[in-house]
Design an enzyme around this catalytic site. Structure first.
Site, short mmCIF file in Angstrom:
data_model
loop_
_atom_site.label_atom_id
_atom_site.label_comp_id
_atom_site.label_asym_id
_atom_site.label_seq_id
_atom_site.Cartn_x
_atom_site.Cartn_y
_atom_site.Cartn_z
N THR A 32 52.58 20.91 20.81
CA THR A 32 51.20 20.47 20.66
C THR A 32 50.61 20.98 19.35
OG1 THR A 32 50.94 20.43 23.06
CG2 THR A 32 48.93 20.41 21.76
N LYS A 34 57.21 27.65 31.87
CA LYS A 34 56.22 26.58 31.75
C LYS A 34 56.91 25.32 32.25
CE LYS A 34 53.53 23.80 28.51
NZ LYS A 34 53.22 23.47 27.10
N TYR A 64 60.43 26.90 28.58
CA TYR A 64 59.68 25.64 28.67
C TYR A 64 60.64 24.55 29.14
CZ TYR A 64 56.37 21.97 27.19
OH TYR A 64 55.51 20.90 27.13
#
Length: 306
Positions: free
Chosen positions: A55, A171, A143
């Site tokens: 992001t 995550k 992740y």
């Protein structure tokens, strides 16, 4: 490290994967990054921030930019929030170097994504994540995002990796609540929702909190939802979840997430700016619809924004 960290929430509970603000010319806006980080922590109730994740457009920022960005955010909010640095790539050696760089820059932890495109077997994932975890003294968040990486971290692999003293959290953007529950029941790994549509669902499964994207604009609301759920007020948590549905829909489902959230920040007069290729700017039509949905979700958008 900043406040709100416990053994069952090592980086706090409300975190956002922060965008990297950029100028009109496409340069990293480091002053904007400091101002955005301060806003998220001091006004949007963030316990932590992930810097230089996808992001944050990590595929198109240089290693030098990543280092300065971590240093900037740590200087701005590191005394009161956890700063986690994205260090994962599909090159194990490069990931190790990014991890060491992040540690030198003052990060409190690392986010390490499943190596993308290469589709390594599970043994390759074990060796990759272990190499990064061995490289520094920082705690690691794995992740798991098979929709982008092309391969999932399987339950037995997570159980193996949980034995590493510095692999402490996941995550999850895999969306398999049952599999996540199995991992939590068998290990000490702490789960964070990596999918804003499932934030409340993950809380109900025992997740510590979330690493959000919509938290850029509704972080305080998400923190309130976490607080309500943990206090036993499921009705209040569900009401907040439902009120935020238009915001999640607008930012996470209509175009690429970075494009959408930077458009939202620009509408709100917060540091966001441009995106780097291959991403493209939000269209005026998208921004207009985004504005409507933010307002429906309770976000106060300045009247003169466009």
């Amino acid at each position: 490290m900043g406040p709100s960290t416990t053994s069952d929430a090592p980086f706090g509970r409300m975190l956002t994967a922060m965008v990297t603000p950029m100028t009109a010319e496409g340069a990293v806006d480091f002053d904007g990054a400091a101002r955005l980080a301060t806003h998220l922590v001091d006004e949007q109730r963030h316990d932590g921030l992930v810097v230089s994740g996808t992001t944050g457009e990590s595929p198109t920022t240089s290693d030098a930019e990543k280092q300065r960005l971590i240093e900037t955010v740590v200087a701005a909010v590191g005394d009161r929030a956890a700063v986690i640095a994205g260090a994962g790539t599909n090159d194990t050696a490069h990931s190790v170097e990014l991890a060491r760089q992040a540690e030198r820059a003052g990060a409190h932890g690392l986010l390490v994504v499943t190596p993308y495109y290469s589709k390594p077997p599970q043994e390759g994932l074990v060796r990759h994540f272990t190499a990064v975890a061995d490289a520094t003294g920082l705690p690691n968040v794995l992740y798991d995002i098979p929709g982008r990486a092309g391969v999932a971290i399987e339950t037995e692999t997570l159980v193996r990796l949980a034995e590493h003293p510095r692999i402490v959290a996941v995550k999850d953007a895999k969306g398999d609540l049952f599999a996540g529950s199995a991992v939590m029941s068998r290990t000490d790994l702490v789960f964070y929702s990596g999918d804003d549509s499932l934030n409340l669902a993950w809380l109900s499964m025992g997740a510590a909190g979330m690493i959000s994207v919509v938290g850029h604009v509704v972080g305080a609301d998400l923190h309130e939802m976490i607080d309500a759920y943990r206090a036993g007020d499921a009705g209040r948590a569900i009401a907040i979840h439902r009120r935020l549905l238009p915001v999640v829909t607008a930012i996470m489902t209509r175009t690429q997430g970075v494009i959408a959230v930077k458009a939202a920040l620009n509408l709100l007069g917060r540091p966001g700016g441009t995106v780097r290729p291959p991403l493209v700017e939000a269209t005026p039509e998208f921004a207009a619809r985004l504005r409507e949905d933010l307002v429906i979700g309770g976000v106060k958008v300045p009247e003169d924004s466009s």
